[in-house]
Design a protein around this motif. Structure first.
Motif, PDB file in Angstrom:
ATOM      1  N   ALA A 174       0.840  -1.202   0.000  1.00  0.00           N
ATOM      2  CA  ALA A 174       0.000   0.000   0.000  1.00  0.00           C
ATOM      3  C   ALA A 174       0.878   1.255   0.000  1.00  0.00           C
ATOM      4  O   ALA A 174       0.593   2.227  -0.712  1.00  0.00           O
ATOM      5  N   GLU A 175       1.961   1.242   0.769  1.00  0.00           N
ATOM      6  CA  GLU A 175       2.867   2.399   0.805  1.00  0.00           C
ATOM      7  C   GLU A 175       3.550   2.588  -0.548  1.00  0.00           C
ATOM      8  O   GLU A 175       3.660   3.708  -1.042  1.00  0.00           O
ATOM      9  N   SER A 183       4.006   5.402  -5.644  1.00  0.00           N
ATOM     10  CA  SER A 183       3.906   5.309  -7.102  1.00  0.00           C
ATOM     11  C   SER A 183       2.841   6.274  -7.625  1.00  0.00           C
ATOM     12  O   SER A 183       3.046   6.950  -8.633  1.00  0.00           O
ATOM     13  N   ALA A 184       1.712   6.332  -6.949  1.00  0.00           N
ATOM     14  CA  ALA A 184       0.633   7.240  -7.362  1.00  0.00           C
ATOM     15  C   ALA A 184       1.095   8.691  -7.260  1.00  0.00           C
ATOM     16  O   ALA A 184       0.816   9.514  -8.151  1.00  0.00           O
ATOM     17  N   ALA A 185       1.817   9.024  -6.183  1.00  0.00           N
ATOM     18  CA  ALA A 185       2.317  10.398  -6.028  1.00  0.00           C
ATOM     19  C   ALA A 185       3.301  10.725  -7.146  1.00  0.00           C
ATOM     20  O   ALA A 185       3.254  11.815  -7.729  1.00  0.00           O
ATOM     21  N   ARG A 200       4.527  13.312 -12.362  1.00  0.00           N
ATOM     22  CA  ARG A 200       4.879  13.215 -13.790  1.00  0.00           C
ATOM     23  C   ARG A 200       3.782  13.817 -14.650  1.00  0.00           C
ATOM     24  O   ARG A 200       4.053  14.528 -15.622  1.00  0.00           O
ATOM     25  N   LYS A 201       2.528  13.542 -14.281  1.00  0.00           N
ATOM     26  CA  LYS A 201       1.401  14.077 -15.040  1.00  0.00           C
ATOM     27  C   LYS A 201       1.401  15.602 -14.973  1.00  0.00           C
ATOM     28  O   LYS A 201       1.193  16.280 -15.982  1.00  0.00           O
ATOM     29  N   LYS A 202       1.649  16.161 -13.781  1.00  0.00           N
ATOM     30  CA  LYS A 202       1.706  17.611 -13.614  1.00  0.00           C
ATOM     31  C   LYS A 202       2.799  18.218 -14.498  1.00  0.00           C
ATOM     32  O   LYS A 202       2.593  19.222 -15.178  1.00  0.00           O
ATOM     33  N   HIS A 203       3.970  17.571 -14.480  1.00  0.00           N
ATOM     34  CA  HIS A 203       5.091  18.042 -15.292  1.00  0.00           C
ATOM     35  C   HIS A 203       4.735  17.965 -16.774  1.00  0.00           C
ATOM     36  O   HIS A 203       5.025  18.887 -17.542  1.00  0.00           O
ATOM     37  N   HIS A 204       4.097  16.852 -17.185  1.00  0.00           N
ATOM     38  CA  HIS A 204       3.709  16.674 -18.580  1.00  0.00           C
ATOM     39  C   HIS A 204       2.709  17.756 -18.999  1.00  0.00           C
ATOM     40  O   HIS A 204       2.828  18.329 -20.086  1.00  0.00           O
TER      41      HIS A 204
END
Length: 167
Positions: A63-64, A69-71, A76-80
């Motif tokens: 879970a951690e 990984s989600a963070a 990465r999505k924000k940067h993209h």
């Protein structure tokens, strides 16, 4: 075949093991059976009866890792997205510049076309004036008895010496 296990230094206690009271394992109340896919290692000397607690530790660790990984994925999505926004901005500016240049080119061509049309009109007017002069001179020649059938030399066929004699 795996080599025989070697003596390993003692491991620090795991978090779930720290919660367990010392002494013999306590019997667990029966739980409903849920089918899980697990990988069972056969002949592992470190395996003991605390499989439920190890599964909980593994679940918490998984879970951690999933949270991390989600963070990372969100980052990465924000940067993209920022990169895409930067490219949109850059391409929009380039597009605007190209449109301005295209408009200037079109205006320049229209002005050049306008100038060429005016020159064409002037030249056509000159042609009409010259044709009228030719018609007038032809009538004068006919009036004096000279027509096109005579072998009258045209100025374009005269030599330099003949120009002086005809003038």
């Amino acid at each position: 075949p795996r080599p025989p296990p070697q003596a390993q230094p003692p491991q620090p206690p795991q978090p779930a093991a720290m919660l367990r009271p010392p002494g013999p394992p306590q019997p667990q109340p029966p739980q409903p059976q849920v089918q899980k896919r697990t990988l069972e290692v056969v002949g592992d000397p470190e395996a003991d009866d605390s499989g439920g607690e190890d599964a909980e530790v593994k679940k918490a660790m998984r879970a951690e890792r999933n949270r991390q990984s989600a963070a990372a994925s969100r980052e990465r999505k924000k940067h993209h997205i920022k990169e895409l926004e930067r490219r949109v901005s850059m391409l929009s500016a380039e597009n605007a510049q190209l449109q301005v240049e295209q408009l200037q080119t079109i205006r320049s061509r229209i002005e050049k076309e306008r100038e060429l049309l005016q020159e064409n009109r002037r030249l056509k007017e000159k042609v009409v004036i010259q044709e009228n002069k030719i018609e007038k001179l032809t009538k004068q020649l006919k009036h004096h008895g000279i027509d096109d059938d005579t072998n009258l030399k045209r100025p374009s066929t005269w030599t330099a010496g003949q120009w002086g004699k005809k003038g």
